[in-house]
Scaffold this active site. Structure first.
Site, PDB file in Angstrom:
ATOM      1  CB  THR A 160      -6.511  -6.917   0.113  1.00 54.69           C
ATOM      2  OG1 THR A 160      -7.440  -6.274   1.228  1.00 54.69           O
ATOM      3  CG2 THR A 160      -5.356  -7.127   0.866  1.00 54.69           C
ATOM      4  CB  ILE A 161      -9.690  -2.432  -2.492  1.00 51.58           C
ATOM      5  CG1 ILE A 161     -10.852  -3.156  -1.132  1.00 51.58           C
ATOM      6  CG2 ILE A 161     -10.040  -2.749  -2.894  1.00 51.58           C
ATOM      7  CD1 ILE A 161     -12.335  -2.809  -1.081  1.00 51.58           C
ATOM      8  CG  ASP A 162     -10.024  -5.121   3.207  1.00 52.07           C
ATOM      9  OD1 ASP A 162     -10.413  -4.044   3.131  1.00 52.07           O
ATOM     10  OD2 ASP A 162     -10.601  -5.985   2.747  1.00 52.07           O
ATOM     11  CD  GLU A 191     -16.174  -2.586   5.529  1.00 52.98           C
ATOM     12  OE1 GLU A 191     -17.090  -2.829   4.997  1.00 52.98           O
ATOM     13  OE2 GLU A 191     -14.975  -3.938   5.338  1.00 52.98           O
TER      14      GLU A 191
END
Ligand code: F6P
Length: 397
Positions: A123-125, A232
């Site tokens: 996951t990029i998170d 975000e």
């Protein structure tokens, strides 16, 4: 011994998913296993789901996205675990590899109680894993899952974007608000320190507009331009997400973040003009440009090896294991761990996302701390030189 295994990719795509799939396909071929690729994540295991034989030759490991496509199907929420297992058995699959983030892993863990399943984190998170144990010093080798495959490339895109934006910030005396992805975790935003972001705002610390405005004003007075990177998932003191729409919810019940850079830019403009001209304020949402394109070499190499390891786990009958990346004396290396060592759950059984370790963040100065810089060093190496701000002997007419 397994003979026919399956693989799927779930959740948001990343640049390194095809690299992981290549690792899976190469190892399966080496061990003489037939590999079935299921299309569109967990949806591929349900009635009407699509699948095909996945050979290494079909995959371009340097291409972003996933040849298997992806979706955010929630087998638990839809009560479809039994149907998935029935279909896997019908197809004579002996073991399944699920590649995904926390949502995919939570389904994978539930499925593994009914069917041999291994997972590879992506996951990029960067929000799957555990931070180093608490204490005054940070032992990076104790961090479980140093990074999630996909994260280094997304972080690198942010670093480049922020670094490149500086020239326009300088030319036009701008205050830029650059919005990164990352959901409730500020890892991606924090990585912008390596692109010399002036101020970094992460969701782990509540947003305080007056305080942020004061720091922006001070930076602008010093430099004449400011780049503020905002994550975000930023929330205010009441815990409310700064998003375009509170109503949009995905299959796993997450409120869709997005748009906080515009909200913050407007709030700062109100507070700071006329000290800073209104026309200076701009926002920029990096969005999917963080998730696409080729993986950087570190991400590619770790992802290929992670894929290989997951097949070894299935072949050895190790169920409910997760491939993670660990920082060792020999560098960053994939390692297999039982899933309960990688993820923590809340009382309702939901996986708790890994937040930025607050030792990595200097909240007062909106910057990465020394320990935060130490975290990024093995990923990006030493920091590149910042933009050269010329010292001009300005005269006035
Ligand atoms: O979880 C990965 C991620 O890219 C988040 O950072 C982001 O909020 C979300 O996915 C975007 O989801 P979608 O691809 O559905 O727009």
């Amino acid at each position: 011994m397994a003979k026919r295994i399956g693989v799927l990719t779930g959740g948001g795509d990343t640049s390194a998913l095809n690299a992981t799939l290549e690792g899976v396909a190469l190892k399966a071929e080496e061990l003489g296993l037939e590999l079935i690729g299921f299309m569109k994540g967990w949806e591929g295991l349900l009635k009407g789901g699509a699948y095909f034989t996945l050979n290494p030759d079909l995959i371009d490991e340097n291409q972003g996205g996933t040849i298997l496509k992806s979706s955010r199907t929630n087998l638990i929420g839809e009560n479809k675990l039994d149907e998935a297992v029935e279909n896997l058995r019908k197809l004579d699959i002996d073991g399944l590899i699920a590649i995904g983030g926390d949502d995919t892993l939570s389904v994978g863990a539930a499925l593994s109680e009914m069917f041999p399943t291994a997972s590879v984190v992506k996951t990029i998170d960067n929000d799957v894993g555990l931070n180093p144990p608490p204490g005054d010093s940070v032992d990076y080798s104790q961090m479980v899952n140093y990074f999630c495959p996909g994260f280094p490339t997304a972080a690198f895109r942010i670093v480049e974007a922020v670094r490149d934006l500086r020239t326009t910030a300088y030319s036009h005396d701008r205050v830029f608000f650059v919005e990164t992805m990352g959901r409730d975790a500020g890892w991606l935003a924090l990585s912008s320190v390596c692109g010399h972001a002036d101020l970094i705002v992460i969701p782990e610390v509540p947003y305080e507009p007056d305080r942020l405005a004061a720091v922006i004003e001070q930076k602008y007075a010093e430099k004449g331009n400011v780049i503020v990177v905002v994550s975000e998932g930023i929330r205010n003191r009441k815990g409310e997400l700064l998003t375009r729409s509170q109503e949009e919810i995905d299959a796993f019940g997450h409120t869709r973040p997005g748009g906080c850079s515009e909200i913050i830019a407007a709030a700062m403009k109100r507070r700071l003009s006329p000290e800073i001209p209104e026309s200076s304020f701009r926002h920029l949402i990096l969005a999917y440009l963080q998730r696409c394109g080729s993986p950087i070499p570190l991400d590619h190499d770790c992802s290929v090896r992670a894929g290989q390891l997951s097949v070894e786990a299935i072949a050895a009958g190790m169920v409910n294991h997760v491939v993670t990346i660990m920082r060792t004396s020999e560098g960053l290396q994939p390692q297999l761990l039982p899933s309960e060592k990688v993820i923590k759950r809340d009382k309702r059984g939901k996986i708790i996302p890994r937040s930025v370790d607050l030792r990595f963040y200097d909240a007062e100065n909106y910057q990465a701390s020394r320990a935060g810089l130490g975290y990024f060093r093995p990923i990006f190496g030493d920091l590149p030189m910042p933009f050269f701000q010329p010292q001009l002997d300005i005269q006035r007419i």
